[in-house]
Scaffold this motif. Structure first.
Motif, PDB file in Angstrom:
ATOM      1  N   ASP A  60       0.983  -1.202  -0.179  1.00  0.00           N
ATOM      2  CA  ASP A  60       0.034   0.002   0.033  1.00  0.00           C
ATOM      3  C   ASP A  60       0.725   1.282   0.231  1.00  0.00           C
ATOM      4  OD1 ASP A  60      -1.982   1.827   0.335  1.00  0.00           O
ATOM      5  OD2 ASP A  60      -2.723   1.180   2.218  1.00  0.00           O
ATOM      6  N   GLU A  61       1.390   1.596  -1.371  1.00  0.00           N
ATOM      7  CA  GLU A  61       2.180   2.792  -1.288  1.00  0.00           C
ATOM      8  C   GLU A  61       1.447   4.087  -0.953  1.00  0.00           C
ATOM      9  OE1 GLU A  61       5.404   3.567  -4.311  1.00  0.00           O
ATOM     10  OE2 GLU A  61       4.344   1.560  -5.290  1.00  0.00           O
ATOM     11  N   ARG A  62       0.467   4.250  -1.066  1.00  0.00           N
ATOM     12  CA  ARG A  62      -0.441   5.386  -1.003  1.00  0.00           C
ATOM     13  C   ARG A  62      -0.171   5.799   0.628  1.00  0.00           C
ATOM     14  NH1 ARG A  62      -6.492   6.134  -2.743  1.00  0.00           N
ATOM     15  NH2 ARG A  62      -5.813   7.892  -3.983  1.00  0.00           N
ATOM     16  N   ASN A  63      -0.410   4.810   1.552  1.00  0.00           N
ATOM     17  CA  ASN A  63      -0.389   5.048   2.936  1.00  0.00           C
ATOM     18  C   ASN A  63       1.019   4.592   3.604  1.00  0.00           C
ATOM     19  OD1 ASN A  63      -3.076   5.729   3.296  1.00  0.00           O
ATOM     20  ND2 ASN A  63      -3.679   3.683   2.821  1.00  0.00           N
ATOM     21  N   ASP A  64       2.108   4.269   2.627  1.00  0.00           N
ATOM     22  CA  ASP A  64       3.350   3.989   3.290  1.00  0.00           C
ATOM     23  C   ASP A  64       3.219   2.631   3.994  1.00  0.00           C
ATOM     24  OD1 ASP A  64       4.764   5.975   1.746  1.00  0.00           O
ATOM     25  OD2 ASP A  64       4.571   7.408   3.225  1.00  0.00           O
ATOM     26  N   THR A  65       2.540   1.765   3.489  1.00  0.00           N
ATOM     27  CA  THR A  65       2.642   0.444   4.632  1.00  0.00           C
ATOM     28  C   THR A  65       2.533  -0.725   3.612  1.00  0.00           C
ATOM     29  OG1 THR A  65       0.217   0.284   4.419  1.00  0.00           O
ATOM     30  CG2 THR A  65       0.905   1.565   6.351  1.00  0.00           C
ATOM     31  N   LYS A  79       4.283   0.341   8.842  1.00  0.00           N
ATOM     32  CA  LYS A  79       4.871   1.613   7.901  1.00  0.00           C
ATOM     33  C   LYS A  79       6.210   1.197   7.536  1.00  0.00           C
ATOM     34  CE  LYS A  79       1.925   4.949   8.899  1.00  0.00           C
ATOM     35  NZ  LYS A  79       1.037   5.721   7.719  1.00  0.00           N
ATOM     36  N   GLY A  83      10.905   4.316   1.480  1.00  0.00           N
ATOM     37  CA  GLY A  83       9.985   4.224  -0.039  1.00  0.00           C
ATOM     38  C   GLY A  83      10.550   3.230  -0.885  1.00  0.00           C
TER      39      GLY A  83
END
Length: 114
Positions: A60-65, A79, A83
């Protein structure tokens, strides 16, 4: 004379009071460590990392998870500190991760594909 003695005692008392130093902020402590002025503070600053093994269940790149499926089918979100990890893993990859709690969130600080 008594007024003079009282004012001397008061002046001496005020002069001998020490004001406690304020606590360093996190950024000030990091800067101090990078300058090398307090090597013993590194143990206080760096929390212990724990190592876990699992399989990437969701990226989930959008939420950095990353959602990692751990032992017994338990799935946990973590988390990501760097990135670039998103370029290295895909769904279903077996991984070994180093996790530290940063700002109250379990955060991946190291990742190795198995």
């Amino acid at each position: 004379m008594q007024k003079r003695i009282l004012s001397l005692i008061l002046a001496f008392t005020i002069a001998s009071i020490t004001v406690p130093a304020r606590a360093l902020t996190h950024d000030e402590l990091v800067a101090k460590l990078q300058a090398g002025s307090d090597a013993n503070a590194a143990a206080v600053l760096t929390p212990a990392a724990r190592t876990l093994r699992g399989v990437v269940d969701r990226v989930d790149e959008r939420n950095d998870t990353l959602l990692i499926r751990l032992a017994a089918g338990r799935t946990e979100p973590f988390k990501v500190q760097d990135g670039l990890i998103f370029n290295a893993v895909r769904f279903g990859d077996p991984v070994e991760i180093s996790v530290q709690t940063i700002s109250g969130f379990p955060t991946i600080v190291g990742l190795t594909k198995q």
